[in-house]
Design an enzyme around this catalytic site. Sequence first.
Site, short mmCIF file in Angstrom:
data_model
loop_
_atom_site.label_atom_id
_atom_site.label_comp_id
_atom_site.label_asym_id
_atom_site.label_seq_id
_atom_site.Cartn_x
_atom_site.Cartn_y
_atom_site.Cartn_z
N ASN A 61 -5.29 8.73 -13.21
CA ASN A 61 -5.50 9.36 -14.45
C ASN A 61 -6.07 8.53 -15.48
OD1 ASN A 61 -4.41 6.57 -14.67
ND2 ASN A 61 -2.26 6.77 -16.48
N LYS A 97 -9.63 -0.09 -4.30
CA LYS A 97 -9.35 1.09 -3.47
C LYS A 97 -9.16 1.87 -5.05
CE LYS A 97 -6.82 3.34 -2.01
NZ LYS A 97 -6.51 4.78 -2.82
N PRO A 98 -10.27 2.92 -5.27
CA PRO A 98 -9.56 3.64 -6.19
C PRO A 98 -8.68 5.12 -5.52
CG PRO A 98 -11.80 4.56 -5.29
CD PRO A 98 -11.55 2.85 -4.77
N SER A 99 -8.42 5.88 -6.43
CA SER A 99 -7.19 6.40 -6.12
C SER A 99 -8.44 8.00 -4.94
CB SER A 99 -6.80 7.38 -7.67
OG SER A 99 -6.37 8.73 -7.36
N GLU A 100 -7.33 8.37 -4.53
CA GLU A 100 -7.68 9.59 -3.47
C GLU A 100 -8.73 11.14 -4.14
OE1 GLU A 100 -5.08 8.11 -3.57
OE2 GLU A 100 -3.55 9.88 -2.36
N THR A 105 5.38 3.52 -5.24
CA THR A 105 3.70 2.75 -4.49
C THR A 105 3.87 1.02 -5.26
OG1 THR A 105 2.99 4.64 -4.99
CG2 THR A 105 1.57 2.67 -4.25
N GLU A 126 1.24 -3.04 -12.07
CA GLU A 126 1.25 -2.42 -13.50
C GLU A 126 1.91 -0.94 -13.14
OE1 GLU A 126 1.30 -3.16 -16.03
OE2 GLU A 126 -0.09 -5.03 -15.96
N GLY A 184 5.05 2.67 -13.31
CA GLY A 184 5.81 3.76 -14.42
C GLY A 184 6.20 3.86 -15.48
N CYS A 232 -0.05 6.08 -18.20
CA CYS A 232 1.67 6.22 -17.86
C CYS A 232 2.49 4.98 -19.34
CB CYS A 232 1.33 4.00 -17.56
SG CYS A 232 0.18 2.96 -18.39
N GLU A 264 9.86 9.85 -14.56
CA GLU A 264 8.43 10.31 -15.33
C GLU A 264 7.94 11.69 -15.07
OE1 GLU A 264 5.46 7.45 -13.54
OE2 GLU A 264 4.60 6.99 -15.27
N LYS A 277 11.08 -4.65 -16.80
CA LYS A 277 11.89 -3.61 -16.42
C LYS A 277 11.56 -3.23 -14.67
CE LYS A 277 14.78 -1.60 -19.68
NZ LYS A 277 15.08 -0.58 -19.83
N GLU A 286 -2.07 -7.50 -17.84
CA GLU A 286 -3.76 -7.05 -17.76
C GLU A 286 -3.81 -7.45 -18.86
OE1 GLU A 286 -4.79 -3.58 -14.68
OE2 GLU A 286 -4.18 -2.94 -16.67
P1 NAD Z 1 0.49 7.09 -7.22
O1 NAD Z 1 1.34 5.90 -6.70
O2 NAD Z 1 0.09 8.11 -6.43
O3 NAD Z 1 -1.29 6.07 -6.40
C1 NAD Z 1 -1.90 4.80 -7.08
C2 NAD Z 1 -2.77 4.58 -6.13
O4 NAD Z 1 -1.71 3.31 -5.31
C3 NAD Z 1 -3.52 5.27 -5.71
O5 NAD Z 1 -5.00 4.49 -5.35
C4 NAD Z 1 -2.79 5.04 -4.19
O6 NAD Z 1 -3.73 6.69 -3.06
C5 NAD Z 1 -2.43 3.77 -3.84
N1 NAD Z 1 -1.38 3.95 -2.93
C6 NAD Z 1 -0.23 5.25 -2.84
N2 NAD Z 1 0.46 4.91 -1.00
C7 NAD Z 1 0.47 3.37 -1.14
C8 NAD Z 1 0.46 3.02 0.01
N3 NAD Z 1 1.53 2.66 0.42
N4 NAD Z 1 -0.03 1.95 0.06
C9 NAD Z 1 -1.24 1.06 -0.81
N5 NAD Z 1 -1.63 2.61 -2.13
C10 NAD Z 1 -1.53 3.02 -2.09
O7 NAD Z 1 -0.46 7.05 -8.26
P2 NAD Z 1 -1.30 7.99 -9.35
O8 NAD Z 1 -0.45 9.17 -9.21
O9 NAD Z 1 -2.73 7.90 -9.20
O10 NAD Z 1 -1.00 7.69 -10.92
C11 NAD Z 1 0.02 7.54 -11.62
C12 NAD Z 1 1.61 6.47 -11.91
O11 NAD Z 1 0.42 5.13 -11.99
C13 NAD Z 1 1.72 6.59 -12.31
O12 NAD Z 1 3.45 6.68 -12.05
C14 NAD Z 1 1.54 5.97 -13.89
O13 NAD Z 1 2.94 5.44 -15.04
C15 NAD Z 1 1.55 4.77 -13.05
N6 NAD Z 1 0.43 4.03 -14.04
C16 NAD Z 1 0.10 3.05 -14.48
C17 NAD Z 1 -0.09 1.89 -15.38
C18 NAD Z 1 0.53 0.66 -16.05
O14 NAD Z 1 -0.40 0.28 -16.61
N7 NAD Z 1 1.94 0.21 -15.69
C19 NAD Z 1 -1.02 3.19 -15.93
C20 NAD Z 1 -1.86 4.28 -15.64
C21 NAD Z 1 -0.49 4.57 -14.63
#
Ligand code: NAD
Length: 516
Positions: free
Chosen positions: A160, A183-186, A240, A258, A260, A292, A398, A468, A475
């Site tokens: 995001n 490892k950035p998001s795919e 995750t 960090e 949901g 988030c 969420e 929670k 961070e």
């Molecule tokens: P996601 O959980 O689908 O993926 C996040 C990252 O984790 C990706 O890089 C993904 O490839 C990796 N991942 C997924 N499964 C994994 C595993 N089993 N082992 C290792 N890595 C794994 O999340 P998303 O859809 O990319 O992002 C949205 C989520 O992130 C929402 O729930 C949002 O609330 C949360 N978020 C939280 C914050 C915060 O500061 N708390 C900030 C931004 C987003």
Amino acid sequence: MACRAHLSRHIHGALRKEKYYLPNFNGEEFLVNDPSTGEILSTVKSASTEDVNFAIADADTAFRSGVWSRLPPIARSKVLSNLARILEERIPDLAVIETRQTGRTIHEMKAQLGRLPEWLDYFAALLRTTQAFVAPTQGSLLNYVQRVPLGVVAQITPFNHPLLIAVKKMAPALAAGNSVIVKPSELAPLTVLEFAGMAKEAGVPPGVLHILPGYGPGTGIEIVKHPLIRKVDVTASTQTGRAIGSVVGSNIVAYTAELGGKAPIIIFSDADLVAAVNGTAFASFIASGQTCVSGARILIQDRIYDKFLARFLEKVDTIRRGMGNPLNPKSSMGTVISSHHLQRMEGMVKRTNGTILRGGEPMSGTSDLDGFDFSKGSFFPPTVITNISVEDELWKEEIFGPVVVIKRFSDEAEGICLANHCKYGLGAGIWTSDLSRAHRVAAEIEAGICWVNTHHRNDPSSPWGGMKGSGIGRENGIESLESYSQSKSIIINTARAEVSREMDDWFGSTEGRRYG
Ligand code: NAD
């Protein structure tokens, strides 16, 4: 259209440069799409198990060599400042790439990326000011305490805010002297991949920073479970975070998660109505609600319920009318990340028992703003739902999209109770002009970040993290620098030799001996 031709030259320039930095990994290929058009932006090779093992071993060698980990802090500080300047220059390009891979508006991405150098500058500054301390031990012992880096650390980031979250994590980790694997998001890896080239240019030594693209359950988990990893810092969904936490727990390594959220916005009848309406719309619909701390549960005090709702709906209609090409600087709100996510959201909205006042279905047709064709993209309009029960999925879970649920409350106690009635505890907003109430309510809210008469404010010095189900650790700030290091006590006996001989002759005379 002249403006469109210019934009497209700009995009192609930005993406061409980005390809320059695409590393050659050996894992499966995946596609990065533009969610506003469905167009393929890039084909990325993911890091295979061998690539992960190689990168982590390389990072460990760099760490042990001391080329970064044992540099004087001021030298690391200079490199981070260089990096901030290099990043600053690339912001226009990076903002275009960010918009194309996330579908978020160019206006948002320029504003967000424009702040990122601050994170590098902040941690560079901390390195120049942080001091070690001497513990008040007794007798002839001098105990000084140093902060030393952890080793090789892993950072897993979401789609995001692709570059924001990565920079928020990399800045303290690098400042503390660690070697870093990201490892950035795919779904949106391109700007983070670009960052590797900038870090190299700024003087981060080879091996110290590796960006490994790939899927979570593949590349991600291979990184997390690697025995040389000393800390995992993840921003992801709670699901995750839990999956990674179980690996981290069994490996006994440090963990920051960090996760949901489902932020409540509590609007009291004494709030400035215009500011509260504008602020709530900002809280709820920036990034198409994919943050988030998105204001997802709006609580309105009885006395202003009708008035607030009417004004809020007007604002929602304005946002809806202003949607168009995310690359158009006038566009009000972009897409959600993918068609898969769009369908998930649609399903959740279909299942609600609440009353849908606005939106509720994916968008088709063309934009009133600029004629952009919504039908190929993942556009979901700002959606407002009332008459919601606290048992409804949309109250509890969420949705990560531009969907808000609204509930009324009568007094302060009920407002607080509803706000806290949630498994998450990340962000919260309070709107009131009563100063005492602001402090009182903020103290009662179960959230790591509580804004009063504003929302979404973030700063490198301001701790960020959840209570929670929203995670553990923080961070930003000094706390995050400390979380990327560990204390090391160095205890020197300053006694003269003849005293020392006697002092540690434990097996000699036992008369009056004290241990410790
Ligand atoms: P996601 O959980 O689908 O993926 C996040 C990252 O984790 C990706 O890089 C993904 O490839 C990796 N991942 C997924 N499964 C994994 C595993 N089993 N082992 C290792 N890595 C794994 O999340 P998303 O859809 O990319 O992002 C949205 C989520 O992130 C929402 O729930 C949002 O609330 C949360 N978020 C939280 C914050 C915060 O500061 N708390 C900030 C931004 C987003």
